[in-house]
Design an enzyme around this catalytic site. Structure first.
Site, PDB file in Angstrom:
ATOM      1  N   HIS A   1       0.987  -1.771  -0.089  1.00  0.00           N
ATOM      2  CA  HIS A   1       0.580  -0.245   0.059  1.00  0.00           C
ATOM      3  C   HIS A   1       0.733   1.216   0.239  1.00  0.00           C
ATOM      4  CE1 HIS A   1      -3.109   2.899   1.284  1.00  0.00           C
ATOM      5  NE2 HIS A   1      -3.839   1.680   0.554  1.00  0.00           N
TER       6      HIS A   1
ATOM      7  N   ASP B   1      -7.869  -5.857   0.216  1.00  0.00           N
ATOM      8  CA  ASP B   1      -8.814  -6.225  -0.679  1.00  0.00           C
ATOM      9  C   ASP B   1      -8.078  -7.747  -0.793  1.00  0.00           C
ATOM     10  OD1 ASP B   1      -9.959  -4.291  -1.918  1.00  0.00           O
ATOM     11  OD2 ASP B   1      -7.891  -3.432  -3.240  1.00  0.00           O
TER      12      ASP B   1
HETATM   13  N1  ACO Z   1       4.601  -7.599  -4.194  1.00  0.00           N
HETATM   14  C1  ACO Z   1       5.866  -7.733  -4.897  1.00  0.00           C
HETATM   15  N2  ACO Z   1       6.341  -6.649  -4.756  1.00  0.00           N
HETATM   16  C2  ACO Z   1       5.841  -5.589  -4.367  1.00  0.00           C
HETATM   17  C3  ACO Z   1       4.659  -5.305  -3.865  1.00  0.00           C
HETATM   18  C4  ACO Z   1       3.470  -6.509  -4.380  1.00  0.00           C
HETATM   19  N3  ACO Z   1       2.481  -6.816  -4.216  1.00  0.00           N
HETATM   20  N4  ACO Z   1       3.851  -4.740  -4.062  1.00  0.00           N
HETATM   21  C5  ACO Z   1       5.403  -3.119  -4.029  1.00  0.00           C
HETATM   22  N5  ACO Z   1       6.799  -4.134  -4.005  1.00  0.00           N
HETATM   23  C6  ACO Z   1       7.655  -3.360  -4.504  1.00  0.00           C
HETATM   24  C7  ACO Z   1       7.965  -2.902  -6.036  1.00  0.00           C
HETATM   25  O1  ACO Z   1       8.408  -4.387  -6.528  1.00  0.00           O
HETATM   26  C8  ACO Z   1       9.137  -1.703  -5.063  1.00  0.00           C
HETATM   27  O2  ACO Z   1       9.922  -2.588  -5.242  1.00  0.00           O
HETATM   28  P1  ACO Z   1      12.001  -1.815  -5.970  1.00  0.00           P
HETATM   29  O3  ACO Z   1      12.159  -1.142  -4.375  1.00  0.00           O
HETATM   30  O4  ACO Z   1      12.945  -3.096  -4.817  1.00  0.00           O
HETATM   31  O5  ACO Z   1      11.594  -1.426  -6.999  1.00  0.00           O
HETATM   32  C9  ACO Z   1       8.308  -1.364  -3.668  1.00  0.00           C
HETATM   33  O6  ACO Z   1       7.949  -2.418  -3.504  1.00  0.00           O
HETATM   34  C10 ACO Z   1       8.055  -0.538  -3.730  1.00  0.00           C
HETATM   35  O7  ACO Z   1       6.598  -0.649  -4.852  1.00  0.00           O
HETATM   36  P2  ACO Z   1       5.703   0.290  -5.600  1.00  0.00           P
HETATM   37  O8  ACO Z   1       5.543   0.388  -6.231  1.00  0.00           O
HETATM   38  O9  ACO Z   1       7.222   2.043  -5.168  1.00  0.00           O
HETATM   39  O10 ACO Z   1       4.702   1.415  -4.264  1.00  0.00           O
HETATM   40  P3  ACO Z   1       3.692   1.663  -4.413  1.00  0.00           P
HETATM   41  O11 ACO Z   1       3.178   2.984  -3.379  1.00  0.00           O
HETATM   42  O12 ACO Z   1       4.050   3.246  -5.590  1.00  0.00           O
HETATM   43  O13 ACO Z   1       2.663   1.213  -4.795  1.00  0.00           O
HETATM   44  C11 ACO Z   1       0.443  -0.605  -5.067  1.00  0.00           C
HETATM   45  C12 ACO Z   1       1.390   0.806  -4.074  1.00  0.00           C
HETATM   46  C13 ACO Z   1       0.414  -0.078  -6.166  1.00  0.00           C
HETATM   47  C14 ACO Z   1      -0.650  -0.531  -4.020  1.00  0.00           C
HETATM   48  C15 ACO Z   1       1.799  -1.996  -5.236  1.00  0.00           C
HETATM   49  O14 ACO Z   1       2.074  -2.046  -3.762  1.00  0.00           O
HETATM   50  C16 ACO Z   1       0.506  -2.788  -5.697  1.00  0.00           C
HETATM   51  O15 ACO Z   1       0.926  -2.676  -6.897  1.00  0.00           O
HETATM   52  N6  ACO Z   1       0.524  -3.346  -5.046  1.00  0.00           N
HETATM   53  C17 ACO Z   1      -0.360  -5.108  -5.924  1.00  0.00           C
HETATM   54  C18 ACO Z   1      -1.906  -4.485  -5.942  1.00  0.00           C
HETATM   55  C19 ACO Z   1      -2.717  -4.136  -5.773  1.00  0.00           C
HETATM   56  O16 ACO Z   1      -2.592  -5.291  -3.746  1.00  0.00           O
HETATM   57  N7  ACO Z   1      -4.062  -3.188  -4.991  1.00  0.00           N
HETATM   58  C20 ACO Z   1      -4.523  -2.428  -4.146  1.00  0.00           C
HETATM   59  C21 ACO Z   1      -3.847  -1.339  -3.100  1.00  0.00           C
HETATM   60  S1  ACO Z   1      -5.162  -1.178  -1.886  1.00  0.00           S
HETATM   61  C22 ACO Z   1      -6.539  -0.234  -2.695  1.00  0.00           C
HETATM   62  O17 ACO Z   1      -6.481   0.221  -3.888  1.00  0.00           O
HETATM   63  C23 ACO Z   1      -7.417  -0.479  -2.282  1.00  0.00           C
END
Ligand code: ACO
Length: 431
Positions: free
Chosen positions: A308, A366
């Site tokens: 998140h 979720d």
């Molecule tokens: N699985 C594996 N690795 C992940 C995940 C994941 N679900 N989420 C983040 N990471 C990693 C990224 O690869 C990144 O690694 P790095 O620093 O080595 O490049 C690091 O964690 C940070 O990730 P970002 O994408 O920069 O974080 P951001 O805050 O932009 O993204 C998000 C948040 C979009 C929710 C992300 O965690 C994600 O895509 N999760 C999966 C989708 C999801 O569950 N979305 C629902 C969100 S809640 C809602 O909308 C109700």
């Protein structure tokens, strides 16, 4: 809001600029850069708005480190346990919990607006039979501006209120109709003797040929899902609603924009993507393979329902949702549900893995919601529409707050331009 004793100083090429520090009631101080370009001739650069407050607000507060979510100051777990969705709607819209009389009047108003204009049925029928219910919702909610002209004047507070009530009241009807259309069943009209959640279940699962009794425990679980998704401060879809509204667009167009943004798998589409992922994993022994893929930089796969932008400890909504999943499956007599088993074991293994711990990745709201919704009988395509109907009140409350602020402006981000500078046009035969 401004703490005049504190400023931040920015030095550019030897010249210093004092920037005011704004002190919130909770959370970190905020540097006010509104006059920065005028004074220093520079912009700030913040793709994804990771360090930028786009507005001030009194509706929702999240402390990502503590895993705290407050609506108008009330913790989400207390609201999920003690309140019900329409009371939370009132709280978000009108700042405070209602008195008994205020709640009764509000519920009566919402209940009396649940039907949609009969001509809108033709609009639904214009969609292909296999249209995703989110596609139908984006279209139908946008089209509401063509059916409810008398509540599109955003300069009139009463019209704004009527539009708000209409959307909260009609969104379950629209979501249920989108579903019924997609499975080829007749539309079921709302029943005003039922509460908000029961009415939605009735419109989704009743058919004219049979009597349908809403199970009160399922209705309570549905209501809790609505509460847990009601608002979440300046997330992508809410910011979309505010940006659309900043141009003076009508409320139905703004909410349609929010629904479109919510659809993406990184946001509201994650509940559908998460259940599909859990099913693809299929059995507990395949979990390590998927965890390895999620950690592999060369593989675009992510654990859906994990991570998140703001929560970096735990998502308080996920705790309540996990408990609800157990209750609902128990009620329905679904023992040893393989998807729930995979979900619980995946959560455990991921939380024990240093990759997820270091990056502060935890299950979000979720992760378990899809399991509950599927157990209730909803197909995956309805998960995001249910999120959209729950979030409608949050979008509307934020929209209302924005329009009540006399200082609100059109949203217009700047950019860091990296393209060509001025070039001379070359005629096609000379290229
Ligand atoms: N699985 C594996 N690795 C992940 C995940 C994941 N679900 N989420 C983040 N990471 C990693 C990224 O690869 C990144 O690694 P790095 O620093 O080595 O490049 C690091 O964690 C940070 O990730 P970002 O994408 O920069 O974080 P951001 O805050 O932009 O993204 C998000 C948040 C979009 C929710 C992300 O965690 C994600 O895509 N999760 C999966 C989708 C999801 O569950 N979305 C629902 C969100 S809640 C809602 O909308 C109700």
């Amino acid at each position: 809001m401004t703490d005049s004793s504190k400023t931040a100083t920015l030095t550019i090429d030897g010249t210093s600029y004092d920037l005011p520090l704004l002190s919130p009631t909770a959370g970190p101080n905020v540097i006010d850069i509104r006059k920065l370009y005028a004074q220093a001739g520079v912009f700030t650069y913040d793709p994804g708005y990771t360090s930028t407050a786009s507005c001030d607000s009194t509706i929702t507060y999240i402390d990502g480190a503590k895993g705290e979510l407050l609506h108008r100051g009330y913790p989400i777990d207390q609201l999920a346990e003690k309140s019900h969705y329409l009371e939370v709607c009132y709280l978000l819209l009108y700042d405070n919990l209602p008195t008994a009389a205020e709640l009764e009047a509000f519920e009566a108003t919402i209940t009396r607006h649940t039907m949609i204009h009969e001509q809108m049925h033709n609009f639904f029928r214009g969609f292909r039979r296999d249209a995703h219910p989110m596609a139908t919702m984006v279209g139908v909610v946008g089209a509401m501006s063509a059916f409810y002209h008398d509540s599109t004047d955003i300069s009139d507070p009463r019209q704004r209120e009527i539009a708000s009530h209409r959307m909260i009241a009609k969104m379950p009807t629209i979501a249920a109709m989108a579903y019924k259309y997609s499975i080829g069943q007749p539309f079921v009209y709302p029943r005003n003797d039922l509460d908000y959640a029961s009415n939605f279940l009735h419109m989704c699962f009743a058919v004219p040929a049979e009597q349908y009794e809403v199970d009160p425990i399922l209705s309570r679980a549905m209501d809790r899902i609505f509460i847990l998704h009601a608002d979440h401060e300046q997330n992508a879809s809410t910011s979309t609603v505010r940006l659309a509204s900043s141009s003076g667009a009508n409320p139905f167009a703004c909410i349609a924009a929010g629904i479109a943004c919510l659809w993406g798998p990184a946001h509201g589409g994650a509940n559908q993507a998460c259940l599909e992922m859990l099913k693809e994993i299929g059995s507990v022994d395949r979990i390590p393979e998927f965890i390895a893929r999620a950690k592999d930089k060369d593989d675009p796969f992510r654990l859906m329902g994990f991570g998140h932008r703001v929560y970096k400890n735990f998502d308080p909504r996920a705790k309540v949702m996990k408990q609800s999943a157990d209750e609902v499956l128990d009620l329905l007599g679904i023992e040893n549900n393989p998807v729930l088993q995979v979900a619980k074991e995946l959560e455990k293994q991921a939380l024990d893995d240093p990759y997820f711990a270091e990056k502060k990745l935890f299950p979000n709201v979720d992760f378990y919601s899809g399991i509950i919704l599927e157990a209730m009988g909803f197909p995956t395509s309805m998960f995001t529409p249910i999120f959209a109907l729950s979030r409608t009140v949050g979008w509307i409350s934020q929209w209302k707050e924005q329009l009540s602020d006399p200082a609100h402006k059109i949203g217009r981000p700047r950019q860091l331009y990296l393209g060509e500078t001025a070039r001379k046009y070359v005629d096609v035969e000379d290229r």
